[in-house]
Design an enzyme around this catalytic site. Structure first.
Site, PDB file in Angstrom:
ATOM      1  N   GLU A 104       0.820  -1.229   0.000  1.00 36.57           N
ATOM      2  CA  GLU A 104       0.000   0.000   0.000  1.00 36.57           C
ATOM      3  C   GLU A 104       0.842   1.262   0.000  1.00 36.57           C
ATOM      4  O   GLU A 104       0.510   2.227   0.700  1.00 36.57           O
ATOM      5  CB  GLU A 104      -0.928  -0.001   1.230  1.00 36.57           C
ATOM      6  CG  GLU A 104      -1.888  -1.170   1.247  1.00 36.57           C
ATOM      7  CD  GLU A 104      -2.668  -1.293   2.555  1.00 36.57           C
ATOM      8  OE1 GLU A 104      -3.848  -1.642   2.493  1.00 36.57           O
ATOM      9  OE2 GLU A 104      -2.098  -1.050   3.634  1.00 36.57           O
TER      10      GLU A 104
HETATM   11  C1  TNX Z   1      -4.418  -4.141   4.770  1.00 37.84           C
HETATM   12  S1  TNX Z   1      -2.680  -6.452   4.291  1.00 37.84           S
HETATM   13  C2  TNX Z   1      -3.152  -3.871   5.231  1.00 37.84           C
HETATM   14  C3  TNX Z   1      -2.949  -3.450   6.637  1.00 37.84           C
HETATM   15  C4  TNX Z   1      -4.262  -3.282   7.339  1.00 37.84           C
HETATM   16  C5  TNX Z   1      -5.192  -4.408   6.970  1.00 37.84           C
HETATM   17  C6  TNX Z   1      -6.488  -4.385   7.701  1.00 37.84           C
HETATM   18  C7  TNX Z   1      -1.680  -5.377   4.127  1.00 37.84           C
HETATM   19  C8  TNX Z   1      -0.462  -5.804   3.552  1.00 37.84           C
HETATM   20  N1  TNX Z   1      -2.000  -4.125   4.515  1.00 37.84           N
HETATM   21  O1  TNX Z   1      -2.197  -2.264   6.677  1.00 37.84           O
HETATM   22  O2  TNX Z   1      -4.014  -3.276   8.710  1.00 37.84           O
HETATM   23  O3  TNX Z   1      -5.452  -4.353   5.593  1.00 37.84           O
HETATM   24  O4  TNX Z   1      -7.239  -5.532   7.438  1.00 37.84           O
END
Ligand code: TNX
Length: 537
Positions: A338
């Site tokens: 992300e």
């Molecule tokens: C996605 S999974 C994220 C996390 C969040 C999560 C909540 C991922 C690699 N990144 O930063 O905490 O969703 O479900």
């Protein structure tokens, strides 16, 4: 008065329990009626009963320090609840007496498949766990533990007898990486909480604990060369959570505790996004040279280290070096997810360079599936969480994959619409839905040979204390343990749910705040177990 009444009540319940049990398996004589999770490769019953008594000795094959420590671990499982004073001794030779034997051998049946294979033989007279490596003995001990009555989990003396059905278990895992992740960044959890979490993983033969140590909301591990990370960056948490961090000494303590249970710690420093806590601690890591404000919200994707600055790579090198030095396991997780505030143009060279840093400190890179956009080096591992294309891009570059599909394996997803904790962006994950899938048939094009194993992440935006960790984790985590260990052809929800239901006595004795899904036939004897728990619920 009150006490003796309680005693009588307990006795009655115990007798009732035995009476009920005698209809099926009391005294236990049929080892195939076990409720072992994960389901072993093979179990053969020989139709008799072994009684563990106070004159038993744990004989540990001489010459192995690791085995000696495992003997000590087994003593720690047996003595508190039995009230026995069993001790361990070195030996070599054939089993005898009413003892337990831990033995390293050159080969076992069917073979030494991987380091964790073991064979457990329960004779009328003795018990033997044989394996080709100490890690196999460690897994075999957990099988023995599960075969003992649930009250073995009580921290204080319980009535015997301690009976086991006789027979042989031959066992080895399907995948070598079976883990869970704990996000200690959104909310911080104490060393004791982490240790307890490790105990739960160990009981079900998981071998990995991935610690998500840093995120926008907090930096949770001491880095001596960059002290502000914890002086400043550790004091925040979601919704004004009080924050906290592990000193290096505490981190080492966690690592050692895990190691004694044959669990590898995978540290994650999430880069280049999810870094607000670092950006708040050191202005120079920002492109504008200004420290950001501490963050207590739950948005993702807004922060980025300044990928164009040399000091950022000096920083990463120091962090990786200090953490790698304290981490005996082979992996280092660089996050990479992300990174919406980093352009792809900047992201790719950044990830390439960070991989080199990790390799230079002797560790194998793991990253969330987005890192496949970069040029993957060495034997990098891609952790699949949501994007099939990313995972396939990784596989095309020769990377191995850890399967953590959000819609099946995220421990922070709600069980159903009435679960108060958790999120639901990837859907609801009831206990059956979390269990009933197979790693190698989830993403077309990714098959067993490319898969390292499974990991169930617990993100903690909504999870604030250990009881809540338990509620989201138990019982789903047991399902992921079985998915990673047991061949798909040997498992089914209908068979699993019965074995899972039988765990409730154990959960109750352990005082675990588990989600008692209506889909699972939980054990009826649980009132008895509750009487024996510390009333922790
Ligand atoms: C996605 S999974 C994220 C996390 C969040 C999560 C909540 C991922 C690699 N990144 O930063 O905490 O969703 O479900």
């Amino acid at each position: 008065m009150k006490r003796s009444f309680l005693k009588k009540k307990l006795l009655l319940i115990a007798l009732l329990g035995m009476g009920l049990n005698s209809c099926n398996n009391y005294p236990p004589t049929d080892l195939t009626q076990n409720s072992i999770i994960p389901k072993p490769v093979s179990v053969e019953a020989t139709g008799r009963t072994f009684e563990l008594s106070e004159d038993a000795i744990i004989f540990v094959q001489e010459g192995s320090e690791e085995l000696w420590q495992l003997g000590e671990y087994l003593v720690g499982i047996i003595n508190p609840a039995t009230g026995f004073n069993i001790s361990q001794k070195s030996f070599s030779g054939a089993p005898f007496g009413h003892n337990i034997f831990l033995t390293l051998v050159d080969t076992i049946s069917p073979n030494c498949a991987g380091d964790e294979a073991y064979e457990l033989t329960i004779d009328e007279k003795w018990i033997q766990i044989s394996a080709c490596h100490p890690s196999g003995i460690a897994r075999g001990i957990q099988t023995l533990r599960q075969l003992l009555p649930a009250r073995i989990e009580s921290g204080h003396k319980q009535e015997g007898p301690w009976l086991l059905a006789t027979g042989t278990v031959e066992d080895f895992p399907m995948y070598s990486y079976r883990g869970a992740m704990l996000d200690v960044a959104r909310h911080f959890f104490s060393v004791d909480d982490v240790k307890r979490f490790i105990d739960y993983l160990a009981l079900y033969k998981m071998n990995i604990l991935h610690l998500h140590l840093t995120d926008d909301q907090g930096w949770r591990v001491e880095i001596k060369s960059w002290p502000n990370l914890t002086l400043e960056g550790a004091s925040s948490g979601v919704n004004g959570g009080k924050g906290g961090f592990y000193t290096q000494e505490e981190y080492r303590e966690i690592v050692q505790y895990a190691q004694e249970r044959y669990i590898t710690i995978v540290p994650e420093i999430d880069l280049p996004g999810h870094t607000n806590a670092a950006l708040a601690s050191y202005p120079e890591l920002n492109c504008d040279g200004k420290a950001s404000a501490a963050y207590h919200g739950t948005k993702v994707g807004f922060s980025s280290l300044c990928t164009k600055k040399e000091v950022v790579f000096d920083f990463i090198d120091d962090v990786v070096r200090e953490l790698a030095e304290m981490t005996p396991g082979p992996y280092f997780h660089i996050g990479g997810d992300e990174s919406r505030s980093t352009s792809l143009e900047d992201y790719i060279p950044f990830v390439n360079r960070v991989q080199n840093i990790v390799l230079s400190h002797g560790k194998r890179v793991i990253g969330w599936d987005e890192i496949s956009d970069a040029h993957l080096l060495g034997n990098a591992v891609v952790q699949y969480w949501s994007n099939d294309k990313n995972a396939l891009k990784g596989v095309a570059q020769g990377a191995k994959v850890i399967m953590s599909p959000a819609s099946r394996a995220y421990l922070d997803m709600k069980y159903n619409s009435s679960t108060t904790l958790g999120l639901n962006w990837a859907g609801y994950i009831e206990v059956d839905y979390g269990y009933d899938w197979d790693l190698a048939s989830l993403v077309p094009g990714i098959n067993k040979a490319q898969i390292l194993g499974v990991e169930a992440p617990l993100w903690t935006e909504t999870v604030t204390n250990f009881k809540e960790i338990e509620y989201m984790t138990i019982p789903r985590m047991l399902g992921y343990a079985e998915i990673g260990w047991t061949k798909p052809s040997q498992r089914s929800w209908d068979d699993y749910k019965v074995r899972l239901g039988k765990q409730s006595d154990r959960f109750d004795v352990m005082g675990i705040n588990y989600y008692s899904s209506a889909l699972v036939p939980w054990n009826v004897g649980s009132e008895k177990a509750e009487e024996m728990s510390d009333g922790k619920k």
